[in-house]
Design a protein around this motif. Structure first.
Motif, mmCIF file in Angstrom:
data_model
loop_
_atom_site.group_PDB
_atom_site.id
_atom_site.type_symbol
_atom_site.label_atom_id
_atom_site.label_comp_id
_atom_site.label_asym_id
_atom_site.label_seq_id
_atom_site.Cartn_x
_atom_site.Cartn_y
_atom_site.Cartn_z
ATOM 1 N N ALA A 193 4.051 -2.740 20.164
ATOM 2 C CA ALA A 193 3.025 -1.789 19.648
ATOM 3 C C ALA A 193 3.373 -1.419 18.021
ATOM 4 C CB ALA A 193 3.495 -0.346 20.578
ATOM 5 N N VAL A 194 2.404 -1.024 17.764
ATOM 6 C CA VAL A 194 2.373 -0.747 16.180
ATOM 7 C C VAL A 194 2.158 0.688 15.840
ATOM 8 C CG1 VAL A 194 1.340 -1.208 13.796
ATOM 9 C CG2 VAL A 194 1.648 -3.058 15.576
ATOM 10 N N HIS A 195 3.028 1.428 15.364
ATOM 11 C CA HIS A 195 2.929 2.854 14.931
ATOM 12 C C HIS A 195 2.424 2.984 13.602
ATOM 13 C CE1 HIS A 195 4.769 3.534 18.919
ATOM 14 N NE2 HIS A 195 5.794 2.634 18.518
ATOM 15 N N HIS A 196 1.425 3.736 13.500
ATOM 16 C CA HIS A 196 0.880 4.097 11.923
ATOM 17 C C HIS A 196 1.398 5.512 11.688
ATOM 18 C CE1 HIS A 196 -1.245 0.502 11.582
ATOM 19 N NE2 HIS A 196 -1.635 0.655 13.040
ATOM 20 N N PHE A 197 1.738 5.779 10.334
ATOM 21 C CA PHE A 197 2.181 7.253 9.974
ATOM 22 C C PHE A 197 2.024 7.255 8.561
ATOM 23 C CE2 PHE A 197 6.109 5.094 10.955
ATOM 24 C CZ PHE A 197 6.841 5.365 9.648
ATOM 25 N N ASP A 198 1.995 8.408 7.964
ATOM 26 C CA ASP A 198 2.102 8.590 6.651
ATOM 27 C C ASP A 198 3.148 8.877 5.992
ATOM 28 O OD1 ASP A 198 -0.772 7.936 6.374
ATOM 29 O OD2 ASP A 198 -1.328 9.951 6.548
ATOM 30 N N VAL A 199 3.747 8.462 4.904
ATOM 31 C CA VAL A 199 5.033 8.703 4.365
ATOM 32 C C VAL A 199 4.622 9.572 3.108
ATOM 33 C CG1 VAL A 199 7.122 7.922 3.403
ATOM 34 C CG2 VAL A 199 6.190 6.787 5.416
ATOM 35 N N ILE A 200 5.378 10.788 2.734
ATOM 36 C CA ILE A 200 5.194 11.580 1.393
ATOM 37 C C ILE A 200 6.224 11.303 0.492
ATOM 38 C CG2 ILE A 200 4.792 13.702 0.381
ATOM 39 C CD1 ILE A 200 3.425 14.425 3.115
ATOM 40 N N GLY A 201 5.757 10.986 -0.725
ATOM 41 C CA GLY A 201 6.572 10.748 -1.773
ATOM 42 C C GLY A 201 6.521 11.875 -2.927
ATOM 43 N N GLU A 202 7.630 12.196 -3.720
ATOM 44 C CA GLU A 202 7.321 13.175 -4.646
ATOM 45 C C GLU A 202 8.320 12.810 -5.683
ATOM 46 O OE1 GLU A 202 8.444 17.845 -5.035
ATOM 47 O OE2 GLU A 202 6.993 17.154 -3.435
ATOM 48 N N ALA A 203 7.770 12.854 -7.081
ATOM 49 C CA ALA A 203 8.461 12.221 -8.243
ATOM 50 C C ALA A 203 7.932 12.924 -9.395
ATOM 51 C CB ALA A 203 8.676 10.913 -8.063
ATOM 52 N N TYR A 204 8.731 12.834 -10.513
ATOM 53 C CA TYR A 204 8.353 13.220 -11.788
ATOM 54 C C TYR A 204 8.383 11.883 -12.841
ATOM 55 C CZ TYR A 204 12.941 13.026 -13.500
ATOM 56 O OH TYR A 204 14.286 12.491 -13.741
ATOM 57 N N GLY A 205 7.265 12.378 -13.977
ATOM 58 C CA GLY A 205 7.396 11.230 -14.750
ATOM 59 C C GLY A 205 7.346 11.813 -16.179
ATOM 60 N N HIS A 206 7.326 10.969 -17.352
ATOM 61 C CA HIS A 206 6.673 11.285 -18.457
ATOM 62 C C HIS A 206 5.378 11.684 -18.933
ATOM 63 C CE1 HIS A 206 10.773 11.052 -19.870
ATOM 64 N NE2 HIS A 206 10.982 9.781 -19.726
ATOM 65 N N THR A 207 4.441 10.991 -17.769
ATOM 66 C CA THR A 207 3.200 11.249 -17.723
ATOM 67 C C THR A 207 2.627 11.284 -16.472
ATOM 68 O OG1 THR A 207 2.480 8.882 -17.663
ATOM 69 C CG2 THR A 207 2.808 9.635 -20.090
ATOM 70 N N SER A 208 1.367 11.783 -16.235
ATOM 71 C CA SER A 208 0.998 11.740 -14.767
ATOM 72 C C SER A 208 0.981 10.796 -14.051
ATOM 73 C CB SER A 208 -0.447 12.758 -14.850
ATOM 74 O OG SER A 208 -1.345 11.706 -15.451
ATOM 75 N N GLU A 209 0.412 9.497 -14.911
ATOM 76 C CA GLU A 209 0.396 8.130 -14.204
ATOM 77 C C GLU A 209 1.992 7.476 -13.929
ATOM 78 O OE1 GLU A 209 -1.032 8.907 -17.335
ATOM 79 O OE2 GLU A 209 -3.122 8.728 -16.544
ATOM 80 N N GLU A 210 2.907 7.964 -14.623
ATOM 81 C CA GLU A 210 4.221 7.487 -14.428
ATOM 82 C C GLU A 210 4.857 8.725 -13.170
ATOM 83 O OE1 GLU A 210 8.572 7.401 -16.599
ATOM 84 O OE2 GLU A 210 6.771 7.677 -17.738
ATOM 85 N N PRO A 214 5.335 16.295 -15.812
ATOM 86 C CA PRO A 214 4.451 16.266 -14.813
ATOM 87 C C PRO A 214 4.984 15.858 -13.256
ATOM 88 C CG PRO A 214 4.030 14.689 -16.344
ATOM 89 C CD PRO A 214 4.993 15.287 -16.670
ATOM 90 N N TYR A 215 4.687 16.341 -12.463
ATOM 91 C CA TYR A 215 5.039 15.920 -11.050
ATOM 92 C C TYR A 215 3.980 15.506 -9.997
ATOM 93 C CZ TYR A 215 10.013 17.640 -10.960
ATOM 94 O OH TYR A 215 11.248 17.857 -11.281
ATOM 95 N N ALA A 216 4.144 14.590 -9.327
ATOM 96 C CA ALA A 216 3.161 14.101 -8.283
ATOM 97 C C ALA A 216 3.476 14.027 -6.863
ATOM 98 C CB ALA A 216 2.512 13.004 -8.772
ATOM 99 N N ARG A 217 2.679 14.414 -6.062
ATOM 100 C CA ARG A 217 3.159 13.992 -4.556
ATOM 101 C C ARG A 217 2.038 13.239 -3.997
ATOM 102 N NH1 ARG A 217 3.014 19.518 -2.359
ATOM 103 N NH2 ARG A 217 5.119 19.401 -3.170
ATOM 104 N N VAL A 218 2.247 12.041 -3.289
ATOM 105 C CA VAL A 218 1.582 11.121 -2.790
ATOM 106 C C VAL A 218 1.762 10.911 -1.310
ATOM 107 C CG1 VAL A 218 1.202 9.829 -5.070
ATOM 108 C CG2 VAL A 218 2.876 9.117 -3.454
ATOM 109 N N SER A 219 0.886 10.383 -0.645
ATOM 110 C CA SER A 219 0.923 10.011 0.704
ATOM 111 C C SER A 219 0.389 8.404 0.862
ATOM 112 C CB SER A 219 -0.040 10.928 1.469
ATOM 113 O OG SER A 219 0.049 10.441 2.832
ATOM 114 N N VAL A 220 1.540 7.579 1.649
ATOM 115 C CA VAL A 220 1.212 6.307 1.540
ATOM 116 C C VAL A 220 1.249 6.011 3.222
ATOM 117 C CG1 VAL A 220 2.251 3.983 1.186
ATOM 118 C CG2 VAL A 220 2.453 5.832 -0.462
#
Length: 91
Positions: A24-41, A79-85
């Motif tokens: 079986a293959v299980h799919h789920f989302d992982v959330i990561g949060e980090a900061y950078g010198h720019t929003s892209e970073e 700047p901080y960002a929170r993403v879901s992968v």
């Protein structure tokens, strides 16, 4: 003797196919949060954190991601960002 070999080979193929069908293959989302010198970073660093979490759970991360939030921390000014992968783990 040929009948026995045929029966044994059919049995082995059946066992191999049934084991593959049960995986079986299980799919789920992982959330990561980090900061950078720019929003892209910050987004890139958050992606790296999320992909590392997926990898540590023996998964494969997908190429698609979603930016959940972006903000500037008033205490540090960074700047901080929170993403879901997306992550997939096989049994």
């Amino acid at each position: 003797m040929n009948k026995w070999r045929l029966s044994a080979s059919v049995f082995l193929v059946t066992v191999a196919c049934s084991a593959a069908a049960l995986a079986a293959v299980h799919h789920f989302d992982v959330i990561g949060e980090a900061y950078g010198h720019t929003s892209e970073e910050a987004i890139d660093n958050a992606l790296r954190v999320a992909e590392t979490k997926c990898y540590r759970s023996w998964g494969r991360s997908s190429q698609e991601y979603a930016v959940l939030a972006e903000w500037v921390d008033p205490a540090t000014g960074y700047p901080y960002a929170r993403v879901s992968v997306g992550c997939a783990v096989e049994d």
